[in-house]
Scaffold this active site. Sequence first.
Site, PDB file in Angstrom:
ATOM      1  N   HIS A   1      25.134  49.382  65.370  1.00 26.00           N
ATOM      2  CA  HIS A   1      26.289  50.253  65.182  1.00 26.00           C
ATOM      3  C   HIS A   1      25.827  51.689  64.975  1.00 26.00           C
ATOM      4  O   HIS A   1      24.622  51.946  64.870  1.00 26.00           O
ATOM      5  CB  HIS A   1      27.153  49.790  63.986  1.00 26.00           C
ATOM      6  CG  HIS A   1      26.426  49.665  62.699  1.00 26.00           C
ATOM      7  ND1 HIS A   1      26.004  50.739  61.968  1.00 26.00           N
ATOM      8  CD2 HIS A   1      26.028  48.580  61.997  1.00 26.00           C
ATOM      9  CE1 HIS A   1      25.397  50.319  60.879  1.00 26.00           C
ATOM     10  NE2 HIS A   1      25.383  49.007  60.864  1.00 26.00           N
TER      11      HIS A   1
HETATM   12  P1  TYD Z   1      27.017  45.530  57.822  1.00 24.90           P
HETATM   13  O1  TYD Z   1      26.666  46.951  57.580  1.00 24.90           O
HETATM   14  O2  TYD Z   1      28.182  45.226  58.719  1.00 24.90           O
HETATM   15  O3  TYD Z   1      25.725  44.764  58.333  1.00 24.90           O
HETATM   16  P2  TYD Z   1      25.197  44.572  59.828  1.00 24.90           P
HETATM   17  O4  TYD Z   1      25.598  45.803  60.584  1.00 24.90           O
HETATM   18  O5  TYD Z   1      23.710  44.416  59.677  1.00 24.90           O
HETATM   19  O6  TYD Z   1      25.841  43.332  60.338  1.00 24.90           O
HETATM   20  O7  TYD Z   1      27.268  44.838  56.424  1.00 24.90           O
HETATM   21  C1  TYD Z   1      27.557  43.459  56.304  1.00 24.90           C
HETATM   22  C2  TYD Z   1      28.614  43.284  55.231  1.00 24.90           C
HETATM   23  O8  TYD Z   1      28.168  43.807  53.989  1.00 24.90           O
HETATM   24  C3  TYD Z   1      29.914  43.989  55.581  1.00 24.90           C
HETATM   25  O9  TYD Z   1      30.958  43.036  55.558  1.00 24.90           O
HETATM   26  C4  TYD Z   1      30.158  44.988  54.483  1.00 24.90           C
HETATM   27  C5  TYD Z   1      29.164  44.675  53.417  1.00 24.90           C
HETATM   28  N1  TYD Z   1      28.489  45.891  52.915  1.00 24.90           N
HETATM   29  C6  TYD Z   1      28.934  46.458  51.750  1.00 24.90           C
HETATM   30  O10 TYD Z   1      29.916  45.992  51.116  1.00 24.90           O
HETATM   31  N2  TYD Z   1      28.299  47.568  51.258  1.00 24.90           N
HETATM   32  C7  TYD Z   1      27.250  48.119  51.908  1.00 24.90           C
HETATM   33  O11 TYD Z   1      26.685  49.146  51.439  1.00 24.90           O
HETATM   34  C8  TYD Z   1      26.810  47.549  53.151  1.00 24.90           C
HETATM   35  C9  TYD Z   1      25.691  48.143  53.933  1.00 24.90           C
HETATM   36  C10 TYD Z   1      27.464  46.431  53.616  1.00 24.90           C
END
Ligand code: TYD
Length: 139
Positions: free
Chosen positions: A53
């Site tokens: 992303h």
């Molecule tokens: P995400 O950033 O979507 O991870 P990836 O891109 O590696 O799949 O994060 C996964 C989940 O964690 C998402 O549902 C939101 C949560 N999250 C938080 O609540 N706080 C944070 O700081 C981060 C990075 C993620």
Amino acid sequence: MKSIEDVKLIELPKFLDARGNLSFAENNMQIPFEIKRTYWIYDVPGGESRGAHAYLKNNEFIIALSGAFDVIVDDGQQKKKYTLNRSYYGLYVPAGLWREIENFSTNSLALEFGSEHYDKADYIRKYDEFLKLKSDGKI
Ligand code: TYD
């Protein structure tokens, strides 16, 4: 508009010691922004990928505290792969770039610092949407 030329691999200070080594990173010093958040990715199955992303506002600084993984950065025109496998390097990735973390080694530990609080509206998760924003000069 950010390009992959704005991504920086930063060597962190290290104190080598027979008792164990020590490295550090400070706000607005080795980490070139004001830190609002930290999170870490762990227990990733070997070979797995995450985080495909872009962020609109969040700048990040990524350290492989343990193990290894590849960070692919992409500005819509060029891509570059950084392999992080030492705990005394940090990768600065400014907002406005597509990034993906790939090829996690088993038991690796990725520590990330962010310049913004978590906000799901800050994410661009569709690559074609990212390319459109880039070509329109909006990010
Ligand atoms: P995400 O950033 O979507 O991870 P990836 O891109 O590696 O799949 O994060 C996964 C989940 O964690 C998402 O549902 C939101 C949560 N999250 C938080 O609540 N706080 C944070 O700081 C981060 C990075 C993620």
